[in-house]
Design a protein around this motif. Structure first.
Motif, PDB file in Angstrom:
ATOM      1  N   ARG A  26     -26.890  21.483 -16.430  1.00 18.08           N
ATOM      2  CA  ARG A  26     -27.223  20.870 -17.729  1.00 18.08           C
ATOM      3  C   ARG A  26     -27.974  19.558 -17.537  1.00 18.08           C
ATOM      4  NH1 ARG A  26     -22.756  22.637 -22.084  1.00 18.08           N
ATOM      5  NH2 ARG A  26     -22.489  24.750 -21.299  1.00 18.08           N
ATOM      6  N   PHE A  27     -27.551  18.770 -16.545  1.00 23.58           N
ATOM      7  CA  PHE A  27     -28.293  17.531 -16.256  1.00 23.58           C
ATOM      8  C   PHE A  27     -29.741  17.878 -15.912  1.00 23.58           C
ATOM      9  CE2 PHE A  27     -24.085  15.736 -14.345  1.00 23.58           C
ATOM     10  CZ  PHE A  27     -23.617  15.397 -15.605  1.00 23.58           C
ATOM     11  N   GLU A  28     -29.914  18.846 -15.039  1.00 24.03           N
ATOM     12  CA  GLU A  28     -31.260  19.208 -14.577  1.00 24.03           C
ATOM     13  C   GLU A  28     -32.108  19.757 -15.717  1.00 24.03           C
ATOM     14  OE1 GLU A  28     -29.821  20.208 -10.011  1.00 24.03           O
ATOM     15  OE2 GLU A  28     -30.466  21.842 -11.308  1.00 24.03           O
ATOM     16  N   ALA A  29     -31.514  20.596 -16.549  1.00 25.82           N
ATOM     17  CA  ALA A  29     -32.272  21.185 -17.671  1.00 25.82           C
ATOM     18  C   ALA A  29     -32.722  20.106 -18.646  1.00 25.82           C
ATOM     19  CB  ALA A  29     -31.416  22.227 -18.386  1.00 25.82           C
ATOM     20  N   ALA A  30     -31.970  19.006 -18.718  1.00 27.91           N
ATOM     21  CA  ALA A  30     -32.323  17.909 -19.624  1.00 27.91           C
ATOM     22  C   ALA A  30     -33.269  16.902 -18.968  1.00 27.91           C
ATOM     23  CB  ALA A  30     -31.046  17.197 -20.091  1.00 27.91           C
ATOM     24  N   GLY A  31     -33.672  17.164 -17.737  1.00 26.52           N
ATOM     25  CA  GLY A  31     -34.616  16.272 -17.062  1.00 26.52           C
ATOM     26  C   GLY A  31     -33.962  15.090 -16.368  1.00 26.52           C
ATOM     27  N   LEU A  32     -32.637  15.154 -16.178  1.00 29.14           N
ATOM     28  CA  LEU A  32     -31.947  14.081 -15.454  1.00 29.14           C
ATOM     29  C   LEU A  32     -31.828  14.469 -13.979  1.00 29.14           C
ATOM     30  CD1 LEU A  32     -29.106  13.240 -18.007  1.00 29.14           C
ATOM     31  CD2 LEU A  32     -31.240  11.990 -17.605  1.00 29.14           C
ATOM     32  N   LYS A  33     -32.229  13.542 -13.104  1.00 30.55           N
ATOM     33  CA  LYS A  33     -32.158  13.797 -11.663  1.00 30.55           C
ATOM     34  C   LYS A  33     -30.892  13.180 -11.080  1.00 30.55           C
ATOM     35  CE  LYS A  33     -37.100  13.914 -10.799  1.00 30.55           C
ATOM     36  NZ  LYS A  33     -38.278  13.150 -10.335  1.00 30.55           N
ATOM     37  N   VAL A  34     -30.248  13.926 -10.193  1.00 27.81           N
ATOM     38  CA  VAL A  34     -29.125  13.370  -9.440  1.00 27.81           C
ATOM     39  C   VAL A  34     -29.722  12.537  -8.301  1.00 27.81           C
ATOM     40  CG1 VAL A  34     -27.105  13.901  -8.040  1.00 27.81           C
ATOM     41  CG2 VAL A  34     -27.653  15.327 -10.027  1.00 27.81           C
ATOM     42  N   VAL A  35     -29.529  11.206  -8.343  1.00 30.87           N
ATOM     43  CA  VAL A  35     -30.111  10.332  -7.322  1.00 30.87           C
ATOM     44  C   VAL A  35     -29.054   9.761  -6.373  1.00 30.87           C
ATOM     45  CG1 VAL A  35     -32.186   9.778  -8.634  1.00 30.87           C
ATOM     46  CG2 VAL A  35     -30.155   8.346  -8.923  1.00 30.87           C
ATOM     47  N   ALA A  36     -27.790  10.084  -6.639  1.00 29.68           N
ATOM     48  CA  ALA A  36     -26.695   9.744  -5.720  1.00 29.68           C
ATOM     49  C   ALA A  36     -25.518  10.606  -6.129  1.00 29.68           C
ATOM     50  CB  ALA A  36     -26.318   8.270  -5.829  1.00 29.68           C
ATOM     51  N   SER A  37     -24.698  11.031  -5.160  1.00 30.26           N
ATOM     52  CA  SER A  37     -23.505  11.792  -5.535  1.00 30.26           C
ATOM     53  C   SER A  37     -22.476  11.735  -4.430  1.00 30.26           C
ATOM     54  CB  SER A  37     -23.850  13.255  -5.832  1.00 30.26           C
ATOM     55  OG  SER A  37     -24.174  13.942  -4.662  1.00 30.26           O
ATOM     56  N   LYS A  38     -21.224  11.816  -4.829  1.00 34.04           N
ATOM     57  CA  LYS A  38     -20.133  11.930  -3.848  1.00 34.04           C
ATOM     58  C   LYS A  38     -18.888  12.461  -4.536  1.00 34.04           C
ATOM     59  CE  LYS A  38     -18.695   7.065  -4.258  1.00 34.04           C
ATOM     60  NZ  LYS A  38     -18.636   5.774  -3.561  1.00 34.04           N
ATOM     61  N   MET A  39     -18.127  13.242  -3.788  1.00 35.67           N
ATOM     62  CA  MET A  39     -16.817  13.666  -4.276  1.00 35.67           C
ATOM     63  C   MET A  39     -15.804  12.676  -3.739  1.00 35.67           C
ATOM     64  SD  MET A  39     -15.055  17.390  -4.043  1.00 35.67           S
ATOM     65  CE  MET A  39     -15.602  18.117  -5.562  1.00 35.67           C
ATOM     66  N   ALA A  40     -14.813  12.363  -4.568  1.00 33.02           N
ATOM     67  CA  ALA A  40     -13.798  11.399  -4.156  1.00 33.02           C
ATOM     68  C   ALA A  40     -12.497  11.686  -4.875  1.00 33.02           C
ATOM     69  CB  ALA A  40     -14.262   9.980  -4.489  1.00 33.02           C
ATOM     70  N   HIS A  41     -11.394  11.305  -4.231  1.00 36.08           N
ATOM     71  CA  HIS A  41     -10.111  11.295  -4.926  1.00 36.08           C
ATOM     72  C   HIS A  41      -9.768   9.815  -5.101  1.00 36.08           C
ATOM     73  CE1 HIS A  41      -6.106  13.534  -5.636  1.00 36.08           C
ATOM     74  NE2 HIS A  41      -6.139  12.417  -6.311  1.00 36.08           N
ATOM     75  N   LEU A  42      -9.922   9.308  -6.320  1.00 37.55           N
ATOM     76  CA  LEU A  42      -9.787   7.880  -6.567  1.00 37.55           C
ATOM     77  C   LEU A  42      -8.349   7.415  -6.336  1.00 37.55           C
ATOM     78  CD1 LEU A  42     -11.846   7.505  -9.887  1.00 37.55           C
ATOM     79  CD2 LEU A  42     -12.650   7.249  -7.529  1.00 37.55           C
ATOM     80  N   SER A  43      -8.218   6.195  -5.824  1.00 32.53           N
ATOM     81  CA  SER A  43      -6.900   5.564  -5.743  1.00 32.53           C
ATOM     82  C   SER A  43      -6.584   4.942  -7.101  1.00 32.53           C
ATOM     83  CB  SER A  43      -6.911   4.468  -4.676  1.00 32.53           C
ATOM     84  OG  SER A  43      -7.765   3.411  -5.097  1.00 32.53           O
ATOM     85  N   GLN A  44      -5.317   4.633  -7.310  1.00 31.11           N
ATOM     86  CA  GLN A  44      -4.941   3.982  -8.569  1.00 31.11           C
ATOM     87  C   GLN A  44      -5.707   2.673  -8.741  1.00 31.11           C
ATOM     88  OE1 GLN A  44      -0.929   4.182  -9.689  1.00 31.11           O
ATOM     89  NE2 GLN A  44      -1.005   2.408 -11.043  1.00 31.11           N
TER      90      GLN A  44
END
Ligand code: RTP
Ligand code: MG
Length: 141
Positions: A26-44
């Motif tokens: 959906r981001f791509e179809a709307a013309g938004l580019k992913v310019v950074a990404s990471k998966m994380a399990h956030l701490s409190q």
């Protein structure tokens, strides 16, 4: 129209539903580019710091608890009018009120487990992108 960056998080409920790719599409179809990404399990501590603007709100404890309940997918999106465009793709905070075809209408279960986060203004977008992606980790083209 300005090229903007915004911070997006695919929340634990949507990661658990295995719809990261559908949301990225959906981001791509709307013309938004992913310019950074990471998966994380956030701490409190990280979740409390990220949502510090809400620390006096009655839902703060539940929000933090939910955001640390499983892994999240964090991305910086870049494009024309990216902040508002992403908010439009997301739909209303409460999925019951979200327009049909929005991410929250299609993938969210409740106001707490509402699939995605998106920055709400230029100043918060700048702070939030910097919070998760210090300059070196953003790949603008
Ligand atoms: P987000 O920050 O996650 O993109 O969501 P938003 O701008 O649409 O909503 P915001 O007002 O910033 O609230 C942040 C998150 O807190 C939870 N919330 N619960 N129970 C409640 O009344 C309530 N209100 C907000 C939601 O999960 C919301 O996404
Ligand atoms: Mg918000």
């Amino acid at each position: 129209m300005a090229i903007e960056r915004t911070l997006s998080i695919i929340k634990p409920d949507a990661v658990a539903k295995n719809v990261i790719g559908q949301i990225y599409a959906r981001f791509e179809a709307a013309g938004l580019k992913v310019v950074a990404s990471k998966m994380a399990h956030l701490s409190q501590r990280e979740a409390e710091a990220f949502y510090a603007v809400h620390k006096e709100r009655p839902f703060f404890k539940d929000l933090v608890g939910f955001m640390i309940s499983g892994p999240v997918m964090i991305q910086a999106l870049e494009g024309e009018n990216a902040i508002l465009k992403n908010r439009e793709l997301m739909g209303a905070t409460d999925p019951k009120k979200a327009d049909p075809g929005t991410i929250r209408a299609d993938f969210a279960d409740s106001i707490d487990a509402n699939a995605v986060h998106g920055s709400d203004a230029a100043d918060t977008a700048c702070v939030e992108v910097g919070f998760f992606f210090p300059g070196m980790n953003v790949f603008s083209r």
